[in-house]
Design a protein around this motif. Structure first.
Motif, PDB file in Angstrom:
ATOM      1  N   THR A  24       0.509  -1.183   0.395  1.00  0.00           N
ATOM      2  CA  THR A  24       0.409  -0.167  -0.035  1.00  0.00           C
ATOM      3  C   THR A  24       0.555   0.908   0.035  1.00  0.00           C
ATOM      4  N   GLY A  25       0.495   2.087  -1.312  1.00  0.00           N
ATOM      5  CA  GLY A  25       1.122   3.390  -1.044  1.00  0.00           C
ATOM      6  C   GLY A  25       0.476   4.614  -1.618  1.00  0.00           C
ATOM      7  N   ALA A  26       0.287   5.859  -1.982  1.00  0.00           N
ATOM      8  CA  ALA A  26       0.067   6.915  -2.170  1.00  0.00           C
ATOM      9  C   ALA A  26      -0.885   6.624  -3.213  1.00  0.00           C
ATOM     10  N   GLN A  27      -0.825   5.798  -3.952  1.00  0.00           N
ATOM     11  CA  GLN A  27      -1.475   5.443  -5.278  1.00  0.00           C
ATOM     12  C   GLN A  27      -2.679   4.256  -5.126  1.00  0.00           C
ATOM     13  N   GLY A  28      -2.699   3.969  -3.690  1.00  0.00           N
ATOM     14  CA  GLY A  28      -3.346   2.627  -3.234  1.00  0.00           C
ATOM     15  C   GLY A  28      -2.761   1.878  -3.192  1.00  0.00           C
ATOM     16  N   THR A  29      -3.532   0.341  -3.066  1.00  0.00           N
ATOM     17  CA  THR A  29      -3.256  -1.105  -2.183  1.00  0.00           C
ATOM     18  C   THR A  29      -2.879  -1.602  -3.670  1.00  0.00           C
ATOM     19  N   ARG A  30      -1.920  -2.743  -4.226  1.00  0.00           N
ATOM     20  CA  ARG A  30      -1.286  -3.679  -5.135  1.00  0.00           C
ATOM     21  C   ARG A  30      -1.148  -4.847  -4.455  1.00  0.00           C
ATOM     22  N   ARG A  31      -2.195  -6.050  -4.861  1.00  0.00           N
ATOM     23  CA  ARG A  31      -1.868  -7.032  -4.501  1.00  0.00           C
ATOM     24  C   ARG A  31      -0.504  -7.764  -4.804  1.00  0.00           C
ATOM     25  N   LEU A  32       0.753  -8.208  -4.057  1.00  0.00           N
ATOM     26  CA  LEU A  32       1.913  -8.871  -4.862  1.00  0.00           C
ATOM     27  C   LEU A  32       1.990 -10.740  -5.007  1.00  0.00           C
ATOM     28  N   SER A  33       2.033 -10.924  -5.760  1.00  0.00           N
ATOM     29  CA  SER A  33       2.240 -12.833  -5.382  1.00  0.00           C
ATOM     30  C   SER A  33       2.924 -13.148  -4.903  1.00  0.00           C
ATOM     31  N   ALA A  34       2.773 -14.505  -4.079  1.00  0.00           N
ATOM     32  CA  ALA A  34       4.036 -14.655  -3.293  1.00  0.00           C
ATOM     33  C   ALA A  34       5.088 -15.000  -3.589  1.00  0.00           C
ATOM     34  N   ASP A  35       5.529 -15.151  -4.876  1.00  0.00           N
ATOM     35  CA  ASP A  35       7.174 -14.984  -5.112  1.00  0.00           C
ATOM     36  C   ASP A  35       7.763 -13.256  -4.806  1.00  0.00           C
ATOM     37  N   ARG A  36       7.160 -13.137  -5.243  1.00  0.00           N
ATOM     38  CA  ARG A  36       7.383 -11.064  -5.156  1.00  0.00           C
ATOM     39  C   ARG A  36       7.650 -10.361  -3.504  1.00  0.00           C
ATOM     40  N   ILE A  37       5.660 -11.289  -3.148  1.00  0.00           N
ATOM     41  CA  ILE A  37       6.268 -10.760  -1.279  1.00  0.00           C
ATOM     42  C   ILE A  37       7.615 -11.732  -0.537  1.00  0.00           C
ATOM     43  N   SER A  38       7.416 -12.562  -1.091  1.00  0.00           N
ATOM     44  CA  SER A  38       9.073 -13.380  -0.160  1.00  0.00           C
ATOM     45  C   SER A  38      10.205 -12.334  -0.262  1.00  0.00           C
ATOM     46  N   ILE A  39      10.587 -12.106  -1.908  1.00  0.00           N
ATOM     47  CA  ILE A  39      11.962 -10.994  -2.396  1.00  0.00           C
ATOM     48  C   ILE A  39      11.838 -10.042  -1.472  1.00  0.00           C
ATOM     49  N   LEU A  40      10.450  -9.450  -1.496  1.00  0.00           N
ATOM     50  CA  LEU A  40      10.275  -8.414  -0.714  1.00  0.00           C
ATOM     51  C   LEU A  40      11.245  -8.511   0.512  1.00  0.00           C
ATOM     52  N   VAL A  41      10.260  -8.745   0.933  1.00  0.00           N
ATOM     53  CA  VAL A  41      10.736  -9.567   2.956  1.00  0.00           C
ATOM     54  C   VAL A  41      11.936 -10.100   3.213  1.00  0.00           C
ATOM     55  N   ALA A  42      12.563 -10.363   1.992  1.00  0.00           N
ATOM     56  CA  ALA A  42      14.205 -10.846   1.838  1.00  0.00           C
ATOM     57  C   ALA A  42      15.089 -10.262   1.607  1.00  0.00           C
TER      58      ALA A  42
END
Length: 157
Positions: A24-42
């Protein structure tokens, strides 16, 4: 996953909710794939430190030798979701064989943006969302004067 990140985190002015895959940012909320969330968390778990592409690939079950194009696509998509498409990265820096999350990360309870970040002696209170906004405006002002990541800046009070 680092326990402090389970309840969400802030990356710059974005809120990331790993459990739901939301960014979620100024432009709203986006749903990311599980792989992309895993990369972002790593990347968030190692913020400021380069991570080898091979290690990042392993976090989502890819073999870097066979699946480099897939990993590159995930990283490019994350950069786009963060609005990090210019020539000077603000969130994710990519080098030949490494990726670094260069944006500030706030883990845990501050991720909702409403948790108190600073309480001044005169009674002024600043939550994490406002603090993030102040940081972004200050960084933008410094960047406009030519300051780049890695430059040294002094504050005189």
């Amino acid at each position: 996953m680092d326990d402090r990140l389970k309840n969400g985190l802030r990356i710059g002015n974005f809120v990331v909710r790993p459990a739901t895959g939301e960014l979620t940012g100024a432009q709203g909320t986006r749903r990311l794939s599980a792989d992309r969330i895993s990369i972002l968390v790593a990347l968030a778990e190692n913020a400021g430190n380069p991570i080898a592409l091979s290690a990042l690939a392993e976090t989502i079950g890819l073999n870097i030798d066979q699946d480099r194009a897939i990993l590159d696509l995930h990283i490019a998509s994350l950069r786009e979701s963060l609005g990090d498409t210019g020539p000077s990265p603000r969130f994710i820096a990519v080098n030949d064989d490494e990726v670094t999350l260069i944006a500030p990360v706030v883990a845990g309870t501050g991720a909702d943006g409403e948790t108190l970040a600073v309480a001044e002696m005169d009674g002024d209170r600043v939550d994490f969302a406002e603090l993030s906004s102040l940081i972004d405006r200050t960084a933008g002002g410094l960047a406009a004067t030519g300051v780049r990541p890695g430059d040294r800046v002094a504050l005189m009070i």
